[in-house]
Design a protein around this motif. Structure first.
Motif, PDB file in Angstrom:
ATOM      1  N   ALA A   1       6.479  -4.908  -2.968  1.00 18.57           N
ATOM      2  CA  ALA A   1       6.187  -3.496  -1.805  1.00 18.57           C
ATOM      3  C   ALA A   1       4.725  -2.743  -3.030  1.00 18.57           C
ATOM      4  O   ALA A   1       4.706  -2.501  -4.319  1.00 18.57           O
ATOM      5  CB  ALA A   1       7.668  -2.615  -2.924  1.00 18.57           C
ATOM      6  N   ARG A   2       4.187  -2.077  -2.193  1.00 16.03           N
ATOM      7  CA  ARG A   2       3.650  -1.339  -2.911  1.00 16.03           C
ATOM      8  C   ARG A   2       2.735   0.202  -2.513  1.00 16.03           C
ATOM      9  O   ARG A   2       3.726   0.422  -1.161  1.00 16.03           O
ATOM     10  CB  ARG A   2       1.701  -2.088  -2.753  1.00 16.03           C
ATOM     11  CG  ARG A   2       0.435  -1.639  -3.112  1.00 16.03           C
ATOM     12  CD  ARG A   2      -0.405  -2.719  -3.193  1.00 16.03           C
ATOM     13  NE  ARG A   2      -1.268  -2.134  -4.052  1.00 16.03           N
ATOM     14  CZ  ARG A   2      -2.336  -0.752  -3.647  1.00 16.03           C
ATOM     15  NH1 ARG A   2      -2.498  -0.348  -2.406  1.00 16.03           N
ATOM     16  NH2 ARG A   2      -3.339  -1.121  -4.244  1.00 16.03           N
ATOM     17  N   MET A   3       2.757   1.127  -3.083  1.00 15.70           N
ATOM     18  CA  MET A   3       2.638   2.238  -2.268  1.00 15.70           C
ATOM     19  C   MET A   3       1.022   2.889  -2.888  1.00 15.70           C
ATOM     20  O   MET A   3       0.368   2.365  -3.440  1.00 15.70           O
ATOM     21  CB  MET A   3       3.823   3.092  -3.843  1.00 15.70           C
ATOM     22  CG  MET A   3       4.876   3.042  -3.202  1.00 15.70           C
ATOM     23  SD  MET A   3       5.725   3.166  -2.280  1.00 15.70           S
ATOM     24  CE  MET A   3       6.283   4.784  -2.750  1.00 15.70           C
TER      25      MET A   3
ATOM     26  N   ARG B   1       5.308  -3.058  -7.393  1.00 19.78           N
ATOM     27  CA  ARG B   1       6.367  -4.315  -7.793  1.00 19.78           C
ATOM     28  C   ARG B   1       6.315  -5.685  -6.952  1.00 19.78           C
ATOM     29  O   ARG B   1       6.241  -4.815  -5.652  1.00 19.78           O
ATOM     30  CB  ARG B   1       7.435  -3.271  -8.910  1.00 19.78           C
ATOM     31  CG  ARG B   1       7.284  -2.304  -9.472  1.00 19.78           C
ATOM     32  CD  ARG B   1       6.351  -2.889 -10.691  1.00 19.78           C
ATOM     33  NE  ARG B   1       6.984  -3.063 -11.908  1.00 19.78           N
ATOM     34  CZ  ARG B   1       6.584  -3.855 -12.693  1.00 19.78           C
ATOM     35  NH1 ARG B   1       5.379  -4.375 -12.715  1.00 19.78           N
ATOM     36  NH2 ARG B   1       6.781  -4.161 -14.257  1.00 19.78           N
ATOM     37  N   GLY B   2       6.779  -6.501  -7.593  1.00 22.18           N
ATOM     38  CA  GLY B   2       7.498  -7.392  -7.228  1.00 22.18           C
ATOM     39  C   GLY B   2       8.347  -8.496  -7.887  1.00 22.18           C
ATOM     40  O   GLY B   2       8.098  -8.777  -9.174  1.00 22.18           O
TER      41      GLY B   2
ATOM     42  N   LEU C   1       0.323  -8.787   2.486  1.00 22.16           N
ATOM     43  CA  LEU C   1       0.328  -8.649   0.903  1.00 22.16           C
ATOM     44  C   LEU C   1       0.807  -7.595   0.578  1.00 22.16           C
ATOM     45  O   LEU C   1       0.454  -7.881  -1.018  1.00 22.16           O
ATOM     46  CB  LEU C   1      -1.753  -9.373   0.963  1.00 22.16           C
ATOM     47  CG  LEU C   1      -2.214 -10.320   1.452  1.00 22.16           C
ATOM     48  CD1 LEU C   1      -4.070 -10.502   1.626  1.00 22.16           C
ATOM     49  CD2 LEU C   1      -1.239 -11.601   1.850  1.00 22.16           C
ATOM     50  N   ASP C   2       0.621  -6.434   0.998  1.00 26.07           N
ATOM     51  CA  ASP C   2       1.484  -5.282   0.009  1.00 26.07           C
ATOM     52  C   ASP C   2       2.941  -5.435   0.363  1.00 26.07           C
ATOM     53  O   ASP C   2       3.622  -5.259  -1.070  1.00 26.07           O
ATOM     54  CB  ASP C   2       0.820  -4.176   0.634  1.00 26.07           C
ATOM     55  CG  ASP C   2      -1.087  -4.224   0.038  1.00 26.07           C
ATOM     56  OD1 ASP C   2      -1.209  -5.221  -0.535  1.00 26.07           O
ATOM     57  OD2 ASP C   2      -1.319  -3.651   1.230  1.00 26.07           O
ATOM     58  N   THR C   3       4.121  -5.667   1.198  1.00 26.04           N
ATOM     59  CA  THR C   3       5.053  -4.900   1.288  1.00 26.04           C
ATOM     60  C   THR C   3       5.245  -5.831   1.960  1.00 26.04           C
ATOM     61  O   THR C   3       5.120  -5.816   3.226  1.00 26.04           O
ATOM     62  CB  THR C   3       5.371  -3.912   1.478  1.00 26.04           C
ATOM     63  OG1 THR C   3       4.223  -2.274   1.226  1.00 26.04           O
ATOM     64  CG2 THR C   3       6.835  -3.279   1.501  1.00 26.04           C
ATOM     65  N   PHE C   4       6.821  -7.159   1.158  1.00 21.89           N
ATOM     66  CA  PHE C   4       7.129  -8.126   2.098  1.00 21.89           C
ATOM     67  C   PHE C   4       8.758  -9.001   1.398  1.00 21.89           C
ATOM     68  O   PHE C   4       8.640  -8.234   0.189  1.00 21.89           O
ATOM     69  CB  PHE C   4       5.722  -9.104   2.236  1.00 21.89           C
ATOM     70  CG  PHE C   4       5.341  -9.409   1.154  1.00 21.89           C
ATOM     71  CD1 PHE C   4       6.378 -10.850   0.243  1.00 21.89           C
ATOM     72  CD2 PHE C   4       4.719  -9.175   0.354  1.00 21.89           C
ATOM     73  CE1 PHE C   4       5.874 -11.364  -0.381  1.00 21.89           C
ATOM     74  CE2 PHE C   4       3.563 -10.457  -0.951  1.00 21.89           C
ATOM     75  CZ  PHE C   4       4.776 -11.144  -1.126  1.00 21.89           C
TER      76      PHE C   4
END
Length: 163
Positions: free
Chosen positions: A91-93, A122-123, A153-156
């Motif tokens: 996940a990315r903010m 974070r992942g 690529l960012d939130t998955f």
């Protein structure tokens, strides 16, 4: 021997090797390896963390899903074959904050890495034993309301198995 060679069998009949023989065999079901299910789902639509604390990320789009495991309506993956799965998440903010991301299994925290200050993303990835009907969801912690970054690529969240 040439492919056109004829041989006599013990019964006196002729065996012709001019064409490939047909062979039949019985393979026990335990010896057959089932193919692994593969699913990758991500956040395509705009979404924000709603409050300070842990919250489910509204994953809404399947990148690929070989056995219809992902539901955009419930934002979760539901397992159809028991076994070990490689589960990966991220996940990315849009702006840095105290932040973390994890996976929930059956609405309970599966693994926790802690919350980190001034983080954008974070992942993680881990091998998990899952049963038929188990669910996986991406959850995130934010210290304040922040926008998630969308895209594959960012939130998955991804799962491959059983392995």
């Amino acid at each position: 021997l040439a492919r056109t060679t004829l041989l006599a069998s013990s019964t006196g009949s002729t065996i012709n090797f001019s064409s490939a023989p047909t062979v039949f065999a019985t393979v026990p079901a335990a010896e057959l390896k089932q193919s692994a299910d593969k699913v990758s789902a991500y956040l395509a639509g705009a979404a924000n963390s709603t409050t300070a604390g842990w919250q489910k990320v509204p994953i809404d789009t399947a990148e690929y899903d070989t056995n219809s495991l992902f539901s955009a309506g419930s934002n979760r993956i539901t397992i159809k074959k028991a076994g070990y799965y490689q589960v990966t998440w991220h996940a990315r903010m849009g702006t840095s904050a105290t932040f973390s991301a994890t996976v929930y299994k059956n609405a309970a925290l599966l693994v926790r890495y802690g919350e980190y200050a001034n983080e954008l993303s974070r992942g993680g990835s881990m091998l998990v034993q899952l049963a038929v009907g188990d669910t996986l969801e991406l959850w995130a912690y934010a210290a304040s309301v922040r926008a998630f970054t969308t895209g594959q690529l960012d939130t998955f969240i991804q799962a491959v198995g059983p392995l």
